[in-house]
Write a protein that holds these residues in place. Structure first.
Motif, PDB file in Angstrom:
ATOM      1  N   ARG A  90      94.479  80.363 -27.711  1.00 36.96           N
ATOM      2  CA  ARG A  90      96.165  80.142 -27.301  1.00 36.96           C
ATOM      3  C   ARG A  90      97.451  80.960 -28.050  1.00 36.96           C
ATOM      4  NH1 ARG A  90      98.257  75.518 -26.055  1.00 36.96           N
ATOM      5  NH2 ARG A  90      97.019  74.402 -27.258  1.00 36.96           N
ATOM      6  N   VAL A  91      97.585  82.148 -27.360  1.00 33.81           N
ATOM      7  CA  VAL A  91      98.955  82.682 -28.558  1.00 33.81           C
ATOM      8  C   VAL A  91     100.319  82.581 -27.860  1.00 33.81           C
ATOM      9  CG1 VAL A  91      99.238  84.956 -29.602  1.00 33.81           C
ATOM     10  CG2 VAL A  91      97.101  84.784 -29.010  1.00 33.81           C
ATOM     11  N   LEU A  92     100.836  82.224 -28.304  1.00 35.88           N
ATOM     12  CA  LEU A  92     102.399  82.399 -27.895  1.00 35.88           C
ATOM     13  C   LEU A  92     103.064  83.365 -28.701  1.00 35.88           C
ATOM     14  CD1 LEU A  92     104.625  80.517 -26.497  1.00 35.88           C
ATOM     15  CD2 LEU A  92     105.284  79.929 -28.758  1.00 35.88           C
ATOM     16  N   VAL A  93     103.462  84.512 -27.433  1.00 36.26           N
ATOM     17  CA  VAL A  93     104.464  85.331 -27.932  1.00 36.26           C
ATOM     18  C   VAL A  93     105.699  84.807 -27.856  1.00 36.26           C
ATOM     19  CG1 VAL A  93     104.824  87.616 -27.092  1.00 36.26           C
ATOM     20  CG2 VAL A  93     101.753  87.159 -26.858  1.00 36.26           C
ATOM     21  N   VAL A  94     106.658  85.391 -28.594  1.00 35.17           N
ATOM     22  CA  VAL A  94     107.599  84.954 -28.885  1.00 35.17           C
ATOM     23  C   VAL A  94     108.712  86.299 -29.043  1.00 35.17           C
ATOM     24  CG1 VAL A  94     109.523  83.712 -29.278  1.00 35.17           C
ATOM     25  CG2 VAL A  94     107.001  82.732 -29.268  1.00 35.17           C
ATOM     26  N   ASP A 153      96.119  96.921 -32.495  1.00 39.12           N
ATOM     27  CA  ASP A 153      94.324  97.110 -33.195  1.00 39.12           C
ATOM     28  C   ASP A 153      95.181  96.140 -34.612  1.00 39.12           C
ATOM     29  OD1 ASP A 153      92.433  98.722 -31.924  1.00 39.12           O
ATOM     30  OD2 ASP A 153      92.992 100.231 -32.140  1.00 39.12           O
ATOM     31  N   GLU A 154      95.926  96.660 -35.273  1.00 36.12           N
ATOM     32  CA  GLU A 154      96.440  96.191 -36.069  1.00 36.12           C
ATOM     33  C   GLU A 154      96.830  94.642 -35.796  1.00 36.12           C
ATOM     34  OE1 GLU A 154      99.795  96.375 -39.456  1.00 36.12           O
ATOM     35  OE2 GLU A 154      99.947  97.961 -38.210  1.00 36.12           O
ATOM     36  N   LEU A 155      97.255  93.939 -34.907  1.00 36.25           N
ATOM     37  CA  LEU A 155      97.747  92.877 -34.435  1.00 36.25           C
ATOM     38  C   LEU A 155      96.524  92.070 -34.837  1.00 36.25           C
ATOM     39  CD1 LEU A 155      99.973  91.368 -34.389  1.00 36.25           C
ATOM     40  CD2 LEU A 155     100.106  91.763 -31.925  1.00 36.25           C
ATOM     41  N   LEU A 156      95.753  92.339 -33.543  1.00 35.49           N
ATOM     42  CA  LEU A 156      94.624  91.881 -33.674  1.00 35.49           C
ATOM     43  C   LEU A 156      93.599  92.087 -34.787  1.00 35.49           C
ATOM     44  CD1 LEU A 156      93.091  94.618 -30.069  1.00 35.49           C
ATOM     45  CD2 LEU A 156      93.807  91.586 -30.318  1.00 35.49           C
ATOM     46  N   ALA A 157      93.294  92.181 -35.638  1.00 36.59           N
ATOM     47  CA  ALA A 157      92.913  91.885 -37.116  1.00 36.59           C
ATOM     48  C   ALA A 157      93.940  90.858 -37.538  1.00 36.59           C
ATOM     49  CB  ALA A 157      93.128  93.686 -38.056  1.00 36.59           C
ATOM     50  N   ARG A 158      95.201  90.581 -37.470  1.00 33.59           N
ATOM     51  CA  ARG A 158      95.585  89.624 -38.193  1.00 33.59           C
ATOM     52  C   ARG A 158      95.687  88.568 -37.704  1.00 33.59           C
ATOM     53  NH1 ARG A 158     100.555  92.056 -41.346  1.00 33.59           N
ATOM     54  NH2 ARG A 158     100.181  94.501 -41.816  1.00 33.59           N
ATOM     55  N   LEU A 159      95.248  89.176 -36.452  1.00 38.94           N
ATOM     56  CA  LEU A 159      94.926  87.466 -35.455  1.00 38.94           C
ATOM     57  C   LEU A 159      93.928  86.699 -36.175  1.00 38.94           C
ATOM     58  CD1 LEU A 159      96.498  87.896 -32.305  1.00 38.94           C
ATOM     59  CD2 LEU A 159      97.410  86.360 -33.807  1.00 38.94           C
ATOM     60  N   ARG A 160      92.677  87.866 -35.761  1.00 36.36           N
ATOM     61  CA  ARG A 160      91.478  87.781 -36.387  1.00 36.36           C
ATOM     62  C   ARG A 160      91.423  86.663 -37.475  1.00 36.36           C
ATOM     63  NH1 ARG A 160      90.014  92.282 -33.458  1.00 36.36           N
ATOM     64  NH2 ARG A 160      90.136  93.567 -36.094  1.00 36.36           N
ATOM     65  N   ARG A 182      95.131  89.710 -23.779  1.00 31.86           N
ATOM     66  CA  ARG A 182      94.003  88.773 -22.258  1.00 31.86           C
ATOM     67  C   ARG A 182      92.038  90.061 -22.190  1.00 31.86           C
ATOM     68  NH1 ARG A 182      99.283  87.639 -18.813  1.00 31.86           N
ATOM     69  NH2 ARG A 182      99.752  85.378 -19.181  1.00 31.86           N
ATOM     70  N   ALA A 183      93.004  91.285 -22.487  1.00 31.92           N
ATOM     71  CA  ALA A 183      92.161  91.712 -22.325  1.00 31.92           C
ATOM     72  C   ALA A 183      90.715  91.023 -23.287  1.00 31.92           C
ATOM     73  CB  ALA A 183      91.942  92.782 -22.305  1.00 31.92           C
ATOM     74  N   ARG A 184      91.270  90.789 -24.763  1.00 27.32           N
ATOM     75  CA  ARG A 184      90.540  90.071 -25.528  1.00 27.32           C
ATOM     76  C   ARG A 184      90.055  88.847 -25.432  1.00 27.32           C
ATOM     77  NH1 ARG A 184      92.720  94.943 -26.289  1.00 27.32           N
ATOM     78  NH2 ARG A 184      91.889  96.292 -27.664  1.00 27.32           N
ATOM     79  N   ASP A 185      90.126  88.125 -24.561  1.00 29.77           N
ATOM     80  CA  ASP A 185      90.227  86.889 -24.606  1.00 29.77           C
ATOM     81  C   ASP A 185      90.319  85.262 -24.835  1.00 29.77           C
ATOM     82  OD1 ASP A 185      87.876  87.534 -22.931  1.00 29.77           O
ATOM     83  OD2 ASP A 185      86.225  87.319 -24.416  1.00 29.77           O
TER      84      ASP A 185
END
Length: 224
Positions: free
Chosen positions: A3-7, A106-113, A22-25
Motif C-alpha cells: 500500500r503506497v500513500l502518494v502525497v 520506471d525510476e520510481l518503480l525501481a526505487r519502490l522495489r 495500480r497497474a503494477r499491483d
C-alpha cells in the motif's frame, strides 16, 4: 499487496502515479496536503509514502519529521528542489530516498522495489549489545540507556550490513549498493547523512564516535 500513500498537491501527477502503480499491483491512497498525509499514516498505516516537499500547508520536511514521531514506514521524497541542502535536510529528517522531478515512472518503480527489498529482508545479524545501546535486528527493537530509540528502515538496513562482520571495514560503494541498490554507488552524501543520524541516536558522544567509525575516503565499520 503493498500500500503506497502518494502525497502531492498536483492532481494530475497523483492521477498518473496512481494509474501506473495500480497497474503494477500496488494499492494506492493519496493526500493533497501534509496534515492529511500525517493523519493517513496514523490511521491507515500504509507500507510506503511517496512525498512531495512542496505542499500547500506544511513543508515536506516537517511532514517527514511528524511521520517519524509515529511510524517507521519508508519515505521516498519527490521534489523539484535540486539543491544539495534540500536533499540533506530531507534525508536527515528521516526520508529513505530522494527523487528529483521530473522523473521517469520506471525510476520510481525501481526505487519502490529496492525499498521493499530492504524492509522485507528475512536474514538478520545477531543482536548487538553494548555498554550504551542494544539492537535486536529480528524484532527491529533499539534502545539506548534503557530508552527505546526509533530507527527508520534504511537506518536498520545500514546497521545490518555493518553488523554482519563487526569491526570490519565496509567500503562506501558496497554499503551504498547493499542499502540503496545498484546505481547509488557514487551517492556518498547519503552515507554521511545517515551515519551522522545514527551517531546522534546511538553514540554516547556523537562528535567523538566510539562504535560507528569512519575510515576517511574508504568506508565505515561498526566496532563493538
Amino acid at each position: 499487496m503493498t500500500r503506497v500513500l502518494v502525497v502531492d498537491d498536483e492532481p494530475a501527477l497523483v492521477r498518473t502515479l496512481s494509474i501506473n502503480l495500480r497497474a503494477r499491483d500496488y494499492e494506492v491512497e493519496h493526500a493533497f496536503d501534509g496534515r492529511t498525509a500525517v493523519q493517513c499514516v496514523a490511521e491507515d498505516e500504509p507500507d510506503v509514502m511517496v512525498l512531495d516537499l512542496g505542499l500547500p500547508d506544511l513543508d515536506g520536511v516537517e511532514v517527514i519529521r511528524r511521520v517519524r514521531q509515529i511510524s517507521e514506514l519508508p519515505i521516498i521524497v519527490l521534489s523539484a528542489r535540486h539543491g544539495g541542502d534540500d536533499k540533506v535536510e530531507a534525508l536527515d529528517g528521516g526520508a529513505d530516498d530522494y527523487v528529483t522531478k521530473p522523473f521517469g515512472i520506471d525510476e520510481l518503480l525501481a526505487r519502490l522495489r529496492a525499498i521493499r527489498r530492504r524492509t522485507g529482508a528475512s536474514a538478520h545479524p545477531e543482536p548487538v549489545i553494548t555498554e550504551h545501546f542494544s539492537l535486536d535486528f529480528s524484532e527491529r527493537i533499539a534502545s539506548k540507556g534503557g530508552v527505546a530509540v526509533r530507527l527508520t528502515p534504511t537506518e536498520w538496513h545500514l546497521l545490518e550490513v555493518l553488523a554482519v562482520q563487526p569491526g570490519h571495514l565496509v567500503p562506501q560503494r558496497e554499503l551504498l549498493r547493499q542499502v540503496w541498490g545498484p546505481g547509488y554507488e557514487s551517492d556518498t552524501n547519503y552515507l554521511r547523512v545517515y551515519v551522522a543520524g545514527l551517531r546522534r541516536k546511538l553514540e554516547p558522544t556523537p562528535a567523538r564516535p566510539r562504535y560507528l567509525l569512519t575510515d576517511s575516503g574508504q568506508g565505515y565499520r561498526l566496532v563493538l
